[in-house]
Structure formats: structure tokens, C-alpha cells
Design a protein around this motif. Structure first.
Motif, PDB file in Angstrom:
ATOM      1  N   THR A 228       0.899  -1.207   0.112  1.00  0.00           N
ATOM      2  CA  THR A 228       0.112   0.076  -0.121  1.00  0.00           C
ATOM      3  C   THR A 228       0.780   1.302  -0.213  1.00  0.00           C
ATOM      4  OG1 THR A 228      -1.687  -1.287   0.988  1.00  0.00           O
ATOM      5  CG2 THR A 228      -1.822   1.309   1.310  1.00  0.00           C
TER       6      THR A 228
ATOM      7  N   LEU B 192       3.977   5.606  -5.728  1.00  0.00           N
ATOM      8  CA  LEU B 192       3.901   5.416  -7.157  1.00  0.00           C
ATOM      9  C   LEU B 192       2.813   6.453  -7.953  1.00  0.00           C
ATOM     10  CD1 LEU B 192       4.107   1.708  -7.651  1.00  0.00           C
ATOM     11  CD2 LEU B 192       5.641   3.207  -8.350  1.00  0.00           C
ATOM     12  N   GLU B 193       1.414   6.659  -7.044  1.00  0.00           N
ATOM     13  CA  GLU B 193       0.515   7.333  -7.559  1.00  0.00           C
ATOM     14  C   GLU B 193       0.875   8.816  -7.415  1.00  0.00           C
ATOM     15  OE1 GLU B 193      -4.195   8.102  -6.378  1.00  0.00           O
ATOM     16  OE2 GLU B 193      -3.378   5.927  -6.414  1.00  0.00           O
ATOM     17  N   VAL B 194       1.317   9.233  -6.274  1.00  0.00           N
ATOM     18  CA  VAL B 194       1.544  10.521  -5.747  1.00  0.00           C
ATOM     19  C   VAL B 194       2.798  11.121  -6.851  1.00  0.00           C
ATOM     20  CG1 VAL B 194       2.242  12.254  -4.005  1.00  0.00           C
ATOM     21  CG2 VAL B 194       0.599  10.508  -3.473  1.00  0.00           C
TER      22      VAL B 194
ATOM     23  N   ASP C 273      -5.192   6.320   4.052  1.00  0.00           N
ATOM     24  CA  ASP C 273      -5.269   5.017   3.746  1.00  0.00           C
ATOM     25  C   ASP C 273      -4.830   3.845   4.867  1.00  0.00           C
ATOM     26  OD1 ASP C 273      -5.719   6.066   1.260  1.00  0.00           O
ATOM     27  OD2 ASP C 273      -4.356   5.335   0.143  1.00  0.00           O
TER      28      ASP C 273
ATOM     29  N   ALA D 205       2.188   1.701  -3.249  1.00  0.00           N
ATOM     30  CA  ALA D 205       1.137   2.447  -4.410  1.00  0.00           C
ATOM     31  C   ALA D 205       0.976   3.662  -4.122  1.00  0.00           C
ATOM     32  CB  ALA D 205      -0.243   1.566  -4.252  1.00  0.00           C
ATOM     33  N   ILE D 206       0.892   4.124  -2.919  1.00  0.00           N
ATOM     34  CA  ILE D 206       0.833   5.592  -2.503  1.00  0.00           C
ATOM     35  C   ILE D 206       1.745   6.384  -3.183  1.00  0.00           C
ATOM     36  CG2 ILE D 206       0.940   7.410  -0.641  1.00  0.00           C
ATOM     37  CD1 ILE D 206      -0.515   5.265   1.057  1.00  0.00           C
TER      38      ILE D 206
ATOM     39  N   GLU E 280       3.538   9.878  -9.520  1.00  0.00           N
ATOM     40  CA  GLU E 280       3.187   9.318 -10.970  1.00  0.00           C
ATOM     41  C   GLU E 280       4.344   8.781 -11.644  1.00  0.00           C
ATOM     42  OE1 GLU E 280       1.989  13.242 -12.781  1.00  0.00           O
ATOM     43  OE2 GLU E 280       0.197  13.369 -11.749  1.00  0.00           O
TER      44      GLU E 280
ATOM     45  N   ARG F 291      -2.023  10.830   2.495  1.00  0.00           N
ATOM     46  CA  ARG F 291      -2.508   9.524   1.845  1.00  0.00           C
ATOM     47  C   ARG F 291      -2.116   8.451   2.805  1.00  0.00           C
ATOM     48  NH1 ARG F 291      -3.085   8.281  -3.348  1.00  0.00           N
ATOM     49  NH2 ARG F 291      -3.460   6.203  -2.662  1.00  0.00           N
TER      50      ARG F 291
ATOM     51  N   GLU G  99       1.645  15.508   0.183  1.00  0.00           N
ATOM     52  CA  GLU G  99       0.298  14.683  -0.154  1.00  0.00           C
ATOM     53  C   GLU G  99       0.726  13.159   0.095  1.00  0.00           C
ATOM     54  OE1 GLU G  99      -1.910  13.314  -4.414  1.00  0.00           O
ATOM     55  OE2 GLU G  99      -0.561  15.162  -4.341  1.00  0.00           O
TER      56      GLU G  99
ATOM     57  N   GLU H 225       6.233   4.973 -12.930  1.00  0.00           N
ATOM     58  CA  GLU H 225       5.953   3.552 -13.278  1.00  0.00           C
ATOM     59  C   GLU H 225       6.525   2.599 -12.263  1.00  0.00           C
ATOM     60  OE1 GLU H 225       4.058   2.542 -15.766  1.00  0.00           O
ATOM     61  OE2 GLU H 225       3.558   4.663 -16.093  1.00  0.00           O
ATOM     62  N   ASP H 226       6.016   1.408 -12.088  1.00  0.00           N
ATOM     63  CA  ASP H 226       6.413   0.494 -10.962  1.00  0.00           C
ATOM     64  C   ASP H 226       7.875   0.335 -11.134  1.00  0.00           C
ATOM     65  OD1 ASP H 226       5.761  -1.344  -8.743  1.00  0.00           O
ATOM     66  OD2 ASP H 226       6.640  -2.768 -10.039  1.00  0.00           O
TER      67      ASP H 226
END
Length: 93
Positions: free
Chosen positions: A17, A23-25, A60, A20-21, A27, A56, A52, A29-30
Motif C-alpha cells: 500500500t 507510485l501514484e503521488v 489509507d 502504491a501511494i 506519478e 495519503r 500529499e 511507473e512501477d
């Protein structure tokens, strides 16, 4: 007088998790994110993105991290360490 700091181990699911946070924040790629790739130097993150990530983690995972510890969160492995230190039983799936 000394204080004892308790660190709670995070689960594999919680570690995923956190990844993933980030990676998303950021932006990303894995394959761009490693445990030690530096957010600012390697991924051009700024202080707003760092805040941010903190927000999260709180929403989360239910872990509140004091903003003064933000400076320690320079890469993914450090984020896991800071989250574990501040979890104190607050981690939830």
C-alpha cells in the motif's frame, strides 16, 4: 531520563500500500521506484508531493506522521521505517 521508542512491524500488504501511494503521488511507473531511489533527486518530487504522501498514509493506513519527520522520508525504505515507528498499533488494512 530516557525514552523507549516502539516500532511496529508493517505487513507485506501495508508495504505494498505504501508503494502504491508513492507510485501514484509521484506519478511513477512501477519499475522506476526502488527502495532507495530518492524522491527529490531521482523523481523530482517537491514538498507539496511529500505532504500529499503524508496525507495519503494517514487516510489509507490510519497512521499520523508528524510533519517534522517528513525530512526523513527520502525514499521508499525510509517511508516504511517512519510509518512503522509512528504506527503504534494504529495500522489497519
Amino acid at each position: 531520563m530516557t525514552t523507549t521508542e516502539t516500532t511496529v512491524a508493517i505487513t507485506e500488504e501495508q508495504a505494498l500500500t505504501l508503494r502504491a501511494i508513492v507510485l501514484e503521488v509521484l506519478e511513477l511507473e512501477d519499475e522506476e521506484l526502488t527502495d532507495t531511489s530518492r524522491f527529490i533527486e531521482d523523481h523530482e518530487a517537491d514538498s507539496l508531493l511529500a505532504i500529499e504522501i503524508l496525507a495519503r498514509i494517514e487516510s489509507d493506513l490510519g497512521v499520523v506522521i508528524p510533519q517534522d519527520q517528513l525530512i526523513e522520508m527520502t525514499h521508499l525504505a525510509a517511508v516504511r521505517t517512519v510509518v512503522a515507528r509512528n504506527a503504534g498499533g494504529a495500522l489497519h488494512d
